[in-house]
Design an enzyme around this catalytic site. Structure first.
Site, PDB file in Angstrom:
ATOM      1  N   ASN A  11       0.873  -1.177   0.000  1.00  8.93           N
ATOM      2  CA  ASN A  11       0.000   0.000   0.000  1.00  8.93           C
ATOM      3  C   ASN A  11       0.907   1.223   0.000  1.00  8.93           C
ATOM      4  OD1 ASN A  11      -1.821   2.036   0.508  1.00  8.93           O
ATOM      5  ND2 ASN A  11      -2.137   1.486   2.663  1.00  8.93           N
ATOM      6  N   TRP A  12       0.986   1.890  -1.146  1.00 13.21           N
ATOM      7  CA  TRP A  12       1.932   3.003  -1.283  1.00 13.21           C
ATOM      8  C   TRP A  12       1.362   4.313  -0.722  1.00 13.21           C
ATOM      9  CZ3 TRP A  12       4.214   2.193  -6.948  1.00 13.21           C
ATOM     10  CH2 TRP A  12       4.854   0.952  -6.990  1.00 13.21           C
ATOM     11  N   LYS A  13       0.139   4.241  -0.233  1.00  7.65           N
ATOM     12  CA  LYS A  13      -0.518   5.422   0.371  1.00  7.65           C
ATOM     13  C   LYS A  13      -0.350   6.641  -0.552  1.00  7.65           C
ATOM     14  CE  LYS A  13       0.356   3.383   4.838  1.00  7.65           C
ATOM     15  NZ  LYS A  13       0.107   3.453   6.242  1.00  7.65           N
ATOM     16  N   HIS A  98      -9.482   0.828   4.834  1.00  8.51           N
ATOM     17  CA  HIS A  98      -8.204   0.998   5.538  1.00  8.51           C
ATOM     18  C   HIS A  98      -8.438   1.925   6.730  1.00  8.51           C
ATOM     19  CE1 HIS A  98      -4.081   2.201   6.393  1.00  8.51           C
ATOM     20  NE2 HIS A  98      -3.703   1.138   5.709  1.00  8.51           N
ATOM     21  N   GLU A 100      -6.842   4.299   7.872  1.00  9.89           N
ATOM     22  CA  GLU A 100      -6.645   5.734   7.603  1.00  9.89           C
ATOM     23  C   GLU A 100      -7.876   6.328   6.924  1.00  9.89           C
ATOM     24  OE1 GLU A 100      -2.874   5.344   5.613  1.00  9.89           O
ATOM     25  OE2 GLU A 100      -1.952   4.745   7.509  1.00  9.89           O
ATOM     26  N   GLU A 170      -5.326  -5.466  10.555  1.00  6.25           N
ATOM     27  CA  GLU A 170      -4.350  -4.401  10.746  1.00  6.25           C
ATOM     28  C   GLU A 170      -4.633  -3.662  12.049  1.00  6.25           C
ATOM     29  OE1 GLU A 170      -2.393  -3.197   6.839  1.00  6.25           O
ATOM     30  OE2 GLU A 170      -4.108  -1.887   7.102  1.00  6.25           O
ATOM     31  N   GLY A 176       2.326   1.980  10.725  1.00  9.33           N
ATOM     32  CA  GLY A 176       3.238   3.110  10.567  1.00  9.33           C
ATOM     33  C   GLY A 176       3.931   3.523  11.853  1.00  9.33           C
ATOM     34  N   SER A 217       3.426  -2.357  10.261  1.00 14.97           N
ATOM     35  CA  SER A 217       4.891  -2.288  10.421  1.00 14.97           C
ATOM     36  C   SER A 217       5.601  -3.576  10.025  1.00 14.97           C
ATOM     37  CB  SER A 217       5.255  -1.892  11.860  1.00 14.97           C
ATOM     38  OG  SER A 217       4.740  -0.614  12.153  1.00 14.97           O
ATOM     39  N   GLY A 238       2.796  -1.199   4.284  1.00 14.77           N
ATOM     40  CA  GLY A 238       2.818   0.221   3.950  1.00 14.77           C
ATOM     41  C   GLY A 238       4.248   0.688   3.718  1.00 14.77           C
ATOM     42  N   GLY A 239       4.844   1.273   4.745  1.00 13.74           N
ATOM     43  CA  GLY A 239       6.170   1.906   4.632  1.00 13.74           C
ATOM     44  C   GLY A 239       7.218   1.050   3.930  1.00 13.74           C
TER      45      GLY A 239
HETATM   46  C1  PEP Z   1      -0.733  -0.143   5.817  1.00 10.10           C
HETATM   47  O1  PEP Z   1      -0.614   0.874   5.169  1.00 10.10           O
HETATM   48  O2  PEP Z   1      -1.721  -0.855   5.656  1.00 10.10           O
HETATM   49  C2  PEP Z   1       0.307  -0.486   6.779  1.00 10.10           C
HETATM   50  C3  PEP Z   1       0.206  -1.612   7.439  1.00 10.10           C
HETATM   51  O3  PEP Z   1       1.354   0.392   6.921  1.00 10.10           O
HETATM   52  P1  PEP Z   1       2.774   0.081   7.629  1.00 10.10           P
HETATM   53  O4  PEP Z   1       3.296  -1.191   7.039  1.00 10.10           O
HETATM   54  O5  PEP Z   1       3.619   1.261   7.285  1.00 10.10           O
HETATM   55  O6  PEP Z   1       2.513  -0.046   9.097  1.00 10.10           O
END
Ligand code: PEP
Length: 265
Positions: A11-13, A98, A100, A170, A176, A217, A238-239
């Protein structure tokens, strides 16, 4: 090891220009060249980069997904993107609900349900995100919050309609933040999600067929332990999906799980 699909999704957000996104996608394509036993790899860039990423992956075994969508097909909905528009650019996956989106854009369990119905109608593969906040975890509400999210998301849908469903567990406090949910605990919640689905469909074993991913994470250093868990079928990242050198080892972690499943057949 189960026969469920192993999925590693990035997920490149709200990151990457079109050129940067194409460059990252190409680096991932190069990184998996010559490998046969791969997990399903899904790249979810911002809407503006979907066409570029789709072109960059070409014929590689990499799917492209969007991070959100409006549930209606078309109309006066300024700023929104419809499921048919997402399909039109060649994306096959859609991330729904998600945290967010829930936290900053007012998405609720009922909007998640509307989007899920629409995604299935349009034959997009949905990745439905669920997870508890830190306060909810500390109040021992994880299972009730997550099972309520699952029940509300799946409301009024038959198990036949839901066949392509993917769920991502999640925990919000792990997204994050660098804080990781212990793999055994993440596995326990993933199993709970599956039994919730089985109960929703009147004691069937439909839940046993639904891939449940872990997100929060995930890194190269955590994926091996996570992929050893019997109820975790992959990761939503994500990251660590924003750099090929960090994402490729996570894909390799998913590939190991696929190899193990094949050797156990
Ligand atoms: C996500 O964006 O769904 C996520 C889990 O981010 P991260 O891996 O950065 O925690």
């Amino acid at each position: 090891m189960s026969s469920r699909k192993t999925i590693i999704a990035g997920n490149w957000k709200m990151h990457k220009t079109r050129a940067e996104a194409a460059e990252l996608a190409k680096a991932i394509v190069d990184g998996i060249k010559g490998q046969h036993e791969l997990p399903e790899i899904v790249l979810c860039p911002p809407f503006t980069c979907l066409v570029d990423v789709k072109a960059a992956v070409g014929s590689a075994r990499i799917a492209v997904g969007a991070q959100n969508m409006e549930h209606r097909d078309s109309g006066a909905f300024t700023g929104e993107i419809s499921p048919s528009m997402i399909k039109d650019v060649g994306a096959t996956y859609i991330v729904i609900g998600h945290s967010e989106r829930r936290q900053y854009y007012g998405e609720t369990n009922s909007t998640v349900n509307l989007k899920l119905k629409s995604a299935l109608h349009h034959k997009l593969i949905p990745i439905v995100c669920v997870g508890e906040s830190l306060d909810e975890r500390e109040a021992d509400l994880t299972d009730s919050v997550v099972s309520r999210q699952v029940g509300a998301a799946l409301a009024d849908l038959s198990k036949d309609e839901l066949a392509p469903l993917v769920v991502a567990y999640e925990p919000i406090w792990a997204i994050g933040t660098g804080k990781i949910c212990d793999s055994k605990e993440a596995n326990r919640v993933a199993a709970m999600i599956r039994s919730t689905i089985n109960e929703l469909y009147h004691g069937t074993s439909f839940g046993d067929t639904v891939p449940v991913l872990y997100g929060g994470s995930v890194k190269a250093s955590t994926i091996e332990e996570q992929m050893k868990q019997p109820d975790i079928d992959g990761a939503l990242v994500g990251g660590a999906s924003l750099k090929a050198e960090e994402f490729l080892p996570i894909i390799a972690g998913g590939a190991k799980r696929v190899q193990l499943a094949t050797s156990n057949k």
